[in-house]
Design a protein around this motif. Structure first.
Motif, PDB file in Angstrom:
ATOM      1  N   ALA A  30       0.845  -1.185   0.000  1.00  0.00           N
ATOM      2  CA  ALA A  30       0.000   0.000   0.000  1.00  0.00           C
ATOM      3  C   ALA A  30       0.882   1.238   0.000  1.00  0.00           C
ATOM      4  O   ALA A  30       1.876   1.299   0.711  1.00  0.00           O
ATOM      5  N   SER A  31       0.508   2.204  -0.795  1.00  0.00           N
ATOM      6  CA  SER A  31       1.289   3.437  -0.846  1.00  0.00           C
ATOM      7  C   SER A  31       0.345   4.629  -0.961  1.00  0.00           C
ATOM      8  O   SER A  31      -0.825   4.495  -1.293  1.00  0.00           O
ATOM      9  N   GLY A  32       0.859   5.781  -0.657  1.00  0.00           N
ATOM     10  CA  GLY A  32       0.065   6.988  -0.785  1.00  0.00           C
ATOM     11  C   GLY A  32      -0.678   7.382   0.465  1.00  0.00           C
ATOM     12  O   GLY A  32      -1.092   8.528   0.609  1.00  0.00           O
ATOM     13  N   ARG A  33      -0.864   6.425   1.349  1.00  0.00           N
ATOM     14  CA  ARG A  33      -1.506   6.717   2.626  1.00  0.00           C
ATOM     15  C   ARG A  33      -1.203   5.564   3.558  1.00  0.00           C
ATOM     16  O   ARG A  33      -0.700   4.519   3.146  1.00  0.00           O
ATOM     17  N   THR A  34      -1.532   5.730   4.812  1.00  0.00           N
ATOM     18  CA  THR A  34      -1.318   4.666   5.790  1.00  0.00           C
ATOM     19  C   THR A  34      -2.563   3.799   5.870  1.00  0.00           C
ATOM     20  O   THR A  34      -3.665   4.311   6.043  1.00  0.00           O
TER      21      THR A  34
END
Length: 121
Positions: free
Chosen positions: A22-26
């Protein structure tokens, strides 16, 4: 924002470990799940893991053969698929949801692009 990887060709009885980055946010507060879609069939639920690593559930078809874990520090979820069967052949998708029922696809706001798993007999 979700990238699935690790698919490939494996013989029946073999193992594969997929990853969902996952990337861009937690996503540490999201429950993460995997679905799969076999050729000519509807997409179906495979496994889910809660935000803290608990609340793990599997579809009956993979129970006892698949495990799932997550590393929130790496924003990654790992389904380990063992004793693979030809009927496990499908495109596997990871998905993330903040609430709702883990079996309902419409609860998931984020989906990965899918990774193909082919199990030969």
């Amino acid at each position: 924002q979700l990238q699935a990887s690790g698919g490939g060709l494996v013989q029946a009885g073999g193992s594969l470990r997929l990853s969902c980055l996952a990337s861009g946010r937690t996503f540490s507060s999201y429950f993460m799940s995997w679905f799969r879609q076999a050729p000519g069939k509807e997409r179906e639920f495979v496994a889910t893991i809660g935000w803290g690593g608990g609340s793990i559930y599997f579809a009956d078809s993979v129970k006892g053969r698949f495990t799932i874990s997550r590393d929130n520090a790496k924003n990654t979820v790992y389904p380990q698929m063992n004793s693979l069967k030809p009927e496990d052949t499908a495109v596997y998708y990871c998905a993330a949801a903040s609430s709702g029922s883990y079996r309902r696809e419409y609860e998931y706001a984020y989906w990965g692009q899918g990774t193909l798993v082919t199990v030969s007999s």
